[in-house]
Design an enzyme around this catalytic site. Structure first.
Site, mmCIF file in Angstrom:
data_model
loop_
_atom_site.group_PDB
_atom_site.id
_atom_site.type_symbol
_atom_site.label_atom_id
_atom_site.label_comp_id
_atom_site.label_asym_id
_atom_site.label_seq_id
_atom_site.Cartn_x
_atom_site.Cartn_y
_atom_site.Cartn_z
ATOM 1 N N HIS A 137 0.834 -1.202 0.000
ATOM 2 C CA HIS A 137 0.000 0.000 0.000
ATOM 3 C C HIS A 137 0.866 1.249 0.000
ATOM 4 O O HIS A 137 1.889 1.314 0.682
ATOM 5 C CB HIS A 137 -0.894 0.026 1.243
ATOM 6 C CG HIS A 137 -2.111 -0.839 1.134
ATOM 7 N ND1 HIS A 137 -3.120 -0.600 0.231
ATOM 8 C CD2 HIS A 137 -2.487 -1.945 1.837
ATOM 9 C CE1 HIS A 137 -4.069 -1.512 0.369
ATOM 10 N NE2 HIS A 137 -3.707 -2.341 1.331
ATOM 11 N N CYS A 206 0.500 1.977 -5.429
ATOM 12 C CA CYS A 206 -0.515 2.792 -6.116
ATOM 13 C C CYS A 206 -0.010 4.202 -6.407
ATOM 14 O O CYS A 206 0.832 4.743 -5.695
ATOM 15 C CB CYS A 206 -1.786 2.872 -5.267
ATOM 16 S SG CYS A 206 -2.684 1.314 -5.148
ATOM 17 N N ARG A 215 0.067 2.956 -11.339
ATOM 18 C CA ARG A 215 0.984 2.242 -10.471
ATOM 19 C C ARG A 215 2.377 2.857 -10.593
ATOM 20 O O ARG A 215 2.768 3.331 -11.652
ATOM 21 C CB ARG A 215 1.066 0.752 -10.851
ATOM 22 C CG ARG A 215 -0.221 -0.012 -10.669
ATOM 23 C CD ARG A 215 -0.561 -0.224 -9.202
ATOM 24 N NE ARG A 215 -1.779 -1.021 -9.038
ATOM 25 C CZ ARG A 215 -2.996 -0.524 -8.953
ATOM 26 N NH1 ARG A 215 -3.165 0.797 -9.030
ATOM 27 N NH2 ARG A 215 -4.040 -1.308 -8.795
#
Length: 238
Positions: A137, A206, A215
């Site tokens: 993340h 991300c 990305r």
């Protein structure tokens, strides 16, 4: 309905909506971090307990279909995988701070990435020939890759499986692409600049920071290995 009642009703609605927004922000910024901290510590404890008792999670062959009798070509060696959803390594990026350490678990499912970093199932094992690909993340659940854009060529990414330290070196600044660009985790990643088989690492997260429309990708090559019995590699201080 009087103007006063309309104004009061609208004001109460705004207060309610505002309270919900505040609660959502607290959940995203604070509570997911609290949950991730507890989950991550649990994964690290599991790994340390395994390693303290001499147990190392080694990848095992995945089942592969045998070629039909009419196929004259020999079958390729079956890829290897770690135990699904379980931690098997620790990953360190000194660029992100001296205390930055995260467990790596097998697969990139939502629940897995809430506990640590996720290894793309089917990509190479840590230190092995091929592409050891890992996702994390950017924000929420501990913000592991919050500082991803700070990665620079030469930065160390250090991985240990409990017996060996694997030191990878970043080859170029992070590359921006779209989620459908799955070639970034190929054995020889597309657009990485690598010109043949080797021992590579890919990190993905991300982009933008609070979105997921794109990305960010960082590629690295294996630079050095050493047994954990020799102590931590010098790359921790470089």
């Amino acid at each position: 309905m009087s103007v006063r009642l309309i104004v009061r009703t609208f004001s109460e609605l705004c207060i309610t909506v505002g309270a919900l927004i505040i609660l959502f922000v607290v959940y995203v910024l604070f509570w997911t971090g609290v949950k991730a901290a507890g989950a991550t510590e649990g994964q690290i404890d599991d790994l340390q307990n395994q390693w303290a008792h001499g147990a190392v999670t080694a990848p095992v062959p995945l089942p592969s279909a045998s070629p039909p009798p009419s196929d004259p070509k020999p079958s390729a060696p079956a890829p290897k995988a770690y135990r699904d959803g379980k931690p098997f390594a620790m990953l360190y990026v000194p660029r992100f701070g001296k205390d930055w350490e995260w467990p790596v678990l097998e697969n990139t499912k939502v629940k897995t990435l809430q506990k640590g970093l996720g290894h793309y199932r089917g990509t190479a094992a840590a230190g092995a020939t091929g592409n050891f690909a890992v996702a994390g993340h950017r924000r929420t659940y501990g913000d592991p890759f919050k500082d991803f854009p700070k990665l620079r060529p030469g930065d160390a990414v250090i991985v240990t499986d409990g017996t060996t330290w694997f030191t990878y070196r970043i080859d170029k600044k992070p590359y921006r692409t779209v989620p459908s660009d799955v070639g970034v985790i190929d054995p020889v990643p597309r657009k990485s600049g690598f010109d043949g088989p080797g021992r590579y690492l890919t990190l993905t997260t991300c982009e933008p920071e609070w979105g997921s429309s794109h990305r960010l990708i960082a590629w690295a090559h294996l630079d050095a290995t050493q047994p954990v019995t020799d102590g931590k590699p010098a790359a921790f201080h470089s």
